[in-house]
Every structure is written in structure tokens, then in C-alpha cells.
Write a protein that holds these residues in place. Sequence first.
Motif, PDB file in Angstrom:
ATOM      1  N   TYR B  47       0.294  -0.812   0.092  1.00 41.54           N
ATOM      2  CA  TYR B  47       0.250   0.168   0.047  1.00 41.54           C
ATOM      3  C   TYR B  47       0.823   1.006  -0.358  1.00 41.54           C
ATOM      4  O   TYR B  47       0.819   2.580  -0.582  1.00 41.54           O
ATOM      5  CB  TYR B  47      -0.571   0.286   0.917  1.00 41.54           C
ATOM      6  N   ILE B  48       1.855   1.550   0.634  1.00 39.83           N
ATOM      7  CA  ILE B  48       2.752   2.143   0.676  1.00 39.83           C
ATOM      8  C   ILE B  48       3.500   2.455  -0.277  1.00 39.83           C
ATOM      9  O   ILE B  48       3.946   3.835  -0.623  1.00 39.83           O
ATOM     10  CB  ILE B  48       3.795   2.301   1.818  1.00 39.83           C
ATOM     11  N   ASP B  54      -3.588   6.607   4.231  1.00 43.64           N
ATOM     12  CA  ASP B  54      -3.824   6.217   5.536  1.00 43.64           C
ATOM     13  C   ASP B  54      -2.202   5.623   6.110  1.00 43.64           C
ATOM     14  O   ASP B  54      -2.479   5.889   7.129  1.00 43.64           O
ATOM     15  CB  ASP B  54      -4.354   4.118   5.314  1.00 43.64           C
ATOM     16  N   TYR B  55      -1.784   5.692   5.682  1.00 43.98           N
ATOM     17  CA  TYR B  55      -0.143   5.852   5.924  1.00 43.98           C
ATOM     18  C   TYR B  55       0.476   7.115   5.730  1.00 43.98           C
ATOM     19  O   TYR B  55       0.781   7.616   4.700  1.00 43.98           O
ATOM     20  CB  TYR B  55       0.730   4.372   5.635  1.00 43.98           C
ATOM     21  N   GLU B  56       1.718   6.679   6.636  1.00 45.65           N
ATOM     22  CA  GLU B  56       1.917   8.340   6.790  1.00 45.65           C
ATOM     23  C   GLU B  56       3.610   7.855   6.872  1.00 45.65           C
ATOM     24  O   GLU B  56       4.212   6.862   8.023  1.00 45.65           O
ATOM     25  CB  GLU B  56       2.115   9.059   7.997  1.00 45.65           C
ATOM     26  N   VAL B  57       4.181   7.966   5.864  1.00 48.83           N
ATOM     27  CA  VAL B  57       6.238   7.986   5.894  1.00 48.83           C
ATOM     28  C   VAL B  57       6.704   9.188   7.050  1.00 48.83           C
ATOM     29  O   VAL B  57       6.587  10.236   6.418  1.00 48.83           O
ATOM     30  CB  VAL B  57       6.834   7.900   4.509  1.00 48.83           C
ATOM     31  N   THR B  58       7.414   8.611   8.166  1.00 44.99           N
ATOM     32  CA  THR B  58       8.068   9.777   9.195  1.00 44.99           C
ATOM     33  C   THR B  58       9.407   9.312   9.026  1.00 44.99           C
ATOM     34  O   THR B  58       9.907  10.034   9.393  1.00 44.99           O
ATOM     35  CB  THR B  58       7.924   8.548  10.459  1.00 44.99           C
ATOM     36  N   GLU B  59       9.845   8.484   8.262  1.00 44.20           N
ATOM     37  CA  GLU B  59      11.131   7.983   8.277  1.00 44.20           C
ATOM     38  C   GLU B  59      11.824   7.715   6.945  1.00 44.20           C
ATOM     39  O   GLU B  59      11.385   6.623   6.190  1.00 44.20           O
ATOM     40  CB  GLU B  59      12.220   8.269   9.000  1.00 44.20           C
ATOM     41  N   GLY B  60      13.523   7.738   6.639  1.00 45.96           N
ATOM     42  CA  GLY B  60      13.791   7.220   5.074  1.00 45.96           C
ATOM     43  C   GLY B  60      13.183   7.692   3.767  1.00 45.96           C
ATOM     44  O   GLY B  60      12.085   8.489   3.877  1.00 45.96           O
ATOM     45  N   ASP B  61      12.987   6.557   2.468  1.00 44.23           N
ATOM     46  CA  ASP B  61      12.534   7.318   1.110  1.00 44.23           C
ATOM     47  C   ASP B  61      12.353   6.248   0.431  1.00 44.23           C
ATOM     48  O   ASP B  61      13.307   4.906   1.081  1.00 44.23           O
ATOM     49  CB  ASP B  61      13.701   8.324   1.156  1.00 44.23           C
ATOM     50  N   ILE B  62      11.550   6.035  -0.636  1.00 43.88           N
ATOM     51  CA  ILE B  62      11.438   5.235  -1.760  1.00 43.88           C
ATOM     52  C   ILE B  62      11.974   5.535  -2.504  1.00 43.88           C
ATOM     53  O   ILE B  62      11.457   6.599  -3.179  1.00 43.88           O
ATOM     54  CB  ILE B  62       9.778   4.752  -1.515  1.00 43.88           C
TER      55      ILE B  62
END
Lengths: 505, 251
Positions: B47-48, B54-62
Motif C-alpha cells: 500500500y505504501i 492511510d499511511y504516513e512515512v515518518t523516516e527514510g525514502d522510497i
Amino acid sequence: MPAVQDTIDRVRKIDVDQYKYGFQTEIAVDKAPKGLSEDIIRFISAKKDEPSWMLEWRLEAYRRWLTLEEPTWARVNYPKIDFQDIYYYAAPKSTPGPTSLSDVDPEILKVYEKLGIPLKEQEILAGVQKTDASDLEEPSDNVYKSGRVAVDAVFDSVSVVTTFKKELAQAGVIFCSISEAIREHPELVQKYLGSVVPTSDNFYATLNSAVFTDGSFVFVPKGVRCPMELSTYFRMNEKNTGQFERTLIIAEEGAYVSYLEGCTAPQRDENQLHAAVVELVALDDAEIKYSTVQNWYPGDAEGKGGIYNFVTKRGDCRGHRSKISWTQVETGSAITWKYPSCILRGDDSSGEFYSIAVSNGYQQVDSGTKMIHLGKNTSSRIISKGIAAGFSQNTYRGQVSAHRKATNARNFTNCDSLLIGDQCGAHTVPYMEAKNSTAQFEHEATTSKISEDQKFYVMQRGIPEEEAIALIVNGFVKDVIQQLPMEFAVEAQKLIGISLEGSVG
Amino acid sequence: MLEIRNLHARIVDDGTEIIRGLNLTVKAGEVAAIMGPNGSGKSTLSYILAGREDYEVTEGDILYNGQSILEMDPAERATSGIFLAFQYPMEIPGVATMEFLKVAMNEQRKARGQEPLKIPEFLKRVKEAAASLSMDMAMLKRPLNVGFSGGEKKRAEILQMKLLEPKLCVLDETDSGLDIDALKIVSDGVNALRAPDRAFLVITHYQRLLEHIVPDSVHVLYRGQVIKSGDKSLALDLEANGYAGVIGEAA
């Protein structure tokens, strides 16, 4: 992602009024003084060169209206209307009444051109001969180009032109403005006007009876199938003007007619009043199909301005085996108060109501239908789809009743509501009453929300958010869209998409 | 092609952290299998990647082809070539499957500055793709996924994947709810799409799917982290010995 969202919001705000038809036209007009009185009614009647019976009819309605109270039962809120602060008559100066196309003010023709409604018959005819294969793939943007549709164009208070009159006359069909019908066919008008919606019917209908300025008249004689779609296009241009049109359609024994009504108005900060009355009469074995694509100006993003639409529409299935079908796509107006109804008087007659009501921004819709079963073996069908977005309120209000003598009355009702976002509301107020034990009424209702799951799924296929919502909504309203004349179905789908722009984000 | 760097993500609603420092690299042409016990964050990861809000990326990267995709919405990601075959495809009432395919294909073409497909070309492509998945054209006239069986839904997902020609295909438990015959058809469909410029992320619970779609690498996800990576023999090892050993090793 918040940064991106912020940008989208800002851009959207700049272009918040996405109403496409919000332009205004500078045309010399002939107006009655502001306000309402017996003198104003005499003025209107004189302007229209009406016979004395018509003036009397109007005055009687006006006196009745003075005794009536504005109804408050609908789920709509608006500041009290000052009926003395409205112009009841506004006509483009150069056209005292319906004339031939060459007499119409070119400025007005330009307006209709801008709206995409060619009034020139040859243009429409040219459209017929077009059989280019590419047209089949990509439906034309403008439905009026694609088929042969006779148009009656009403500009503020008067009908400016009616097309295809001659060809229709050959088939025996009368299609003209109601003002012309009053002068040219008084016997028909006197026989049928007010026979479905009496002058005493309700506050707005009574007001309309007193001050109606124009509208369309259709008469399809016995056994005739009207050779083309008929259409009236209403345009409210003048400021502070009310539009009170009156439409009367009569289908004699075995006749058939399909009629479409469309409407737009310029964008204004003030509210404008539209109080129309439509009467349909179907005799034995006759069928009338009445479709509406209503796109009056809905007001801006803050809920300022917009049309107050208080309309009385009723069809009388007067003859045995007659059929009346209402299909409506409602996307405009600040307030909609409208219940197209059928009186199923003849035995074996049937009535249908297919509705899509879309509300966005601060629009308020209170709409539905009444199916009054009086004859034996009468049947009715109601399919209503309400879509609420933004801060809007969308109410379905319906009544189905079977009279004591209405043996074997049948009704099927299906009301579905779809919510987009969490600031809007959908309400269903059905009322059913059977005084005959053989009556069978069925009612289904659902309310759903476009789920985040659905939206995410559609977007994951590369479809942008607004298109994704439009796609889901168009799926939701498909049953009703299928009832529209084919050319208009495409327009209606697009219109729904446009109306929902800005509903997300 | 895909590089996930120290990714941390939580559920927006309640702040629960699901992905906790995940690292993963998938090269073009590679088929990477993601395995792991229930609740390890496998579906959340899919999903991310697809951009669910509905999801929140708080750190890191894609990074996808070297660019961060975190600021892109789901439609933009799809258009850039990321496709998610859903574990539970959504029903879209009133929208014929064929119509949906047309809108999706043309929206993606539009975003890439291409002309919409002509109807005959569109029909040709759909017919070919449907035939390769043993799908009946009559089914495509029905509203998307409405009343489809589990197997039909999964086939419809692969059909969309074929037609949209994505570059990064994420398959979320595509084998769940499939009988052996359907599993074979779906796997063949996926295998036919394997190409040097296309990568697959195959999320699954069981070794079974990997017998049909043979992976180049296998990664075990546990508590939101990749705790072990290996080649296809790792999947066999997991099948034989369960996750406990691998989890114990990591702890």
C-alpha cells in the motif's frame, strides 16, 4: 504530501467558480417595473397581447396567491424572498414575441451559440448528414449537433425562436411558445391549461399562474408519433429577474412525444428565482417522455448567489394505458424544490420517475416525486440517485398512494444516496399509503459513501482523483443515465463530472 | 529500479508504526519475493509503495528509478509505471470492466502525452490479453469485480497489469483464494510479462506460488523490517522449517 495538497487547494481556489455558463450578455431589454401587483399582471398580459380570459385567469391566481403562505416543510434553508424586489417581466427589446430566425437579435443568437445550441435549422440538418465513422467513437461534445432536435429558446421572459415548426406542422404537431399558443390555439390552451396543476395548487404554482411569461406548448394529435425530439432551452440573463415559465404538453390518443428541457443562467451574487410549472396530459395509449437536464447557476464556493428553483411538474395519465416518464438530471441551483409527479388516472396507465440529483458546495436539494394511483392495474417505478458532496444537503422526498379503487396498483421504489466527503448529508423521506388491499408497493433504499478503498483502487490504475470519483459516480447513476435520450446521456455524464469538480481534496 | 531506504511508516489514524527501518533493493528484470508471517507488514508495504493515504512515512525514502516517489499521489505513481495487483480487488458497480480498462489505459497515455487508443486497437489488445488468461469477453461487459469469483478477480487484476504494461509490478498475495488451475493461469500470465526492464515484487505467504513464479531473490519481512535475504532456496527453507528459525536468528 501536505505541500502538494496545499498547492492543489490554492490553484483550485483561484478557479473556484467552475460554472461554465456564467457569462452575461448586454442586450437592450424591455422590463416591467419591479414588484408585483395587479397592474404588473395587466402589464404582462398586455405585453403579450393576451385575450381577456387569460388576464382574468392570471388575476384570479394572483388574488389566490395573496392568501397563501410560503411552504416551509422542505428541508431547505434560505432567507425570506422579497417578492416585491423582483422584476417579473424582462424581454429582449427587439423581439416582441416569437419571430422568424432572421428577426432575432444577433446578440441573442450569439448567446445560444456560446451555449452550444444552434438555432439555425440548417446547422442541425447538416449534423444529420454527418456519418463520419470517427463520430461514432467519440461522441460529439455538443449533443445538439448530433441529432435532429427542434428547439424552443426562451430568453428571460420570452421565447425568442422555435425551430423546425414547419416540418412539425406537416406531421400535425404544434410546437410553439405558450404565448403564441394562447393567441393561435386558444381552444386547446383553455381546455388544458391548469387542468393538471390548478391555479390553486401551491404557493409557487399559483404565483406562476399569475405571472408566467413564456414557455413551450406542445400538442401531438391522435395517432401521431412526433418525428423528432423536442427541446426547450431556458436562459435567465437579466439581473434580479424571476423566470416563470409555463409548459404544457398534450399527447392525444396513441400519440408519442419525447421532450427535453435544459437550462442555464449567468453567475451572479444575488439569488434569482425560478418558479416554473409543467403540465403533461396523456390520453388513451399516449406516451410522454419528459427529460430535464437542469444546470442553473448553483452559487459560488461560499454559497453566495445561485438560483432558487421552485418548480411544480405534474403529468396526468388521463387515458387508459397511457404512460408518462420523467427523467431528470439535476446538477444546478442553490436550492431545488421539485417533485415531478404522475397522476395515474387511466386504467393500466403507468408512471416512471428516474432522477439523478447532484449537490456540491452549499447546494440544497429537496426533490422527489409523487405517484398517485387512481385507476385499476396502474403501475409506477421510481429510481432515484442522490449524490451529495461538499457541504450540501440532498433529500429525496416521495409519495406513493393508491386510491380505494386502484385495484392491483404496483409501485417499485429504489432510492440510493451516495456521499462524497463527511460534511454533506443525504436524507430519504418516503411516504406510502395504500387504501386498496391489492396494492403492492416495494421500497428499497441505500446510503453509501465512496470508500477510500474504491477511490484508491481506481487511482492505482492511473486515473486522477477527480476522474476516479466521476467514474465511480457515473457507475452509481448508470440505471438512470440509460433512460435519457442517447445524445443527452453523454452530456449528462459530463455535467455530473463537472458538478463534482472540487468535491475532493 | 526500486530502492527502499530505512523506511519507517505508521497508520495515520492511530499512529501505530508498521514499517520500522525497512531496506530493500530490487533491480530491473528481478523478481523479488517478500515472505513473512501474518502481521509482519507485507500488505502495508504494498500500500505504501502504491501511495495509500492511510499511511504516513515518518523516516527514510522510497526511490523509484532514482527519484523519490513520496510526494506523488497514487495515480501519479501508477502512471509512472507502478502497478499493484490487489489482494482484495474492489468492486466498482455500474462501471463495465471494458470501460474501466479503456479509461485507465487512456488516462495513463494522456499523462504520458500520448493520443488515446483507437477503438479497434484497444479491442484487439484486450481480446489478446483476455485470451491469454482464458478469460471470457462476456465477463468484461460486467461491472468491474462485481459478482466475480475470487479467481476471476485475480485474473482481472493480471489482465489490467498486462494491458497497462507497468515497470514495477507489486503482487499482493495474488495466490490467495486460487485453486491450482487458476494459480497456473495467473502465474503463466505473470511469467509472460517478465522482461529485462520490468521488476516484480511478489508478496506471498506460501512457497506454493514461488514454484510457478520462480524468484531471483527472497526477503523475509518481520515486524516491519527485512530480517533475512537470500535466493530461492530461502523460500524452500522457510517452507520446511517455518519462520521461527529465521526470526530467532535475527533476534
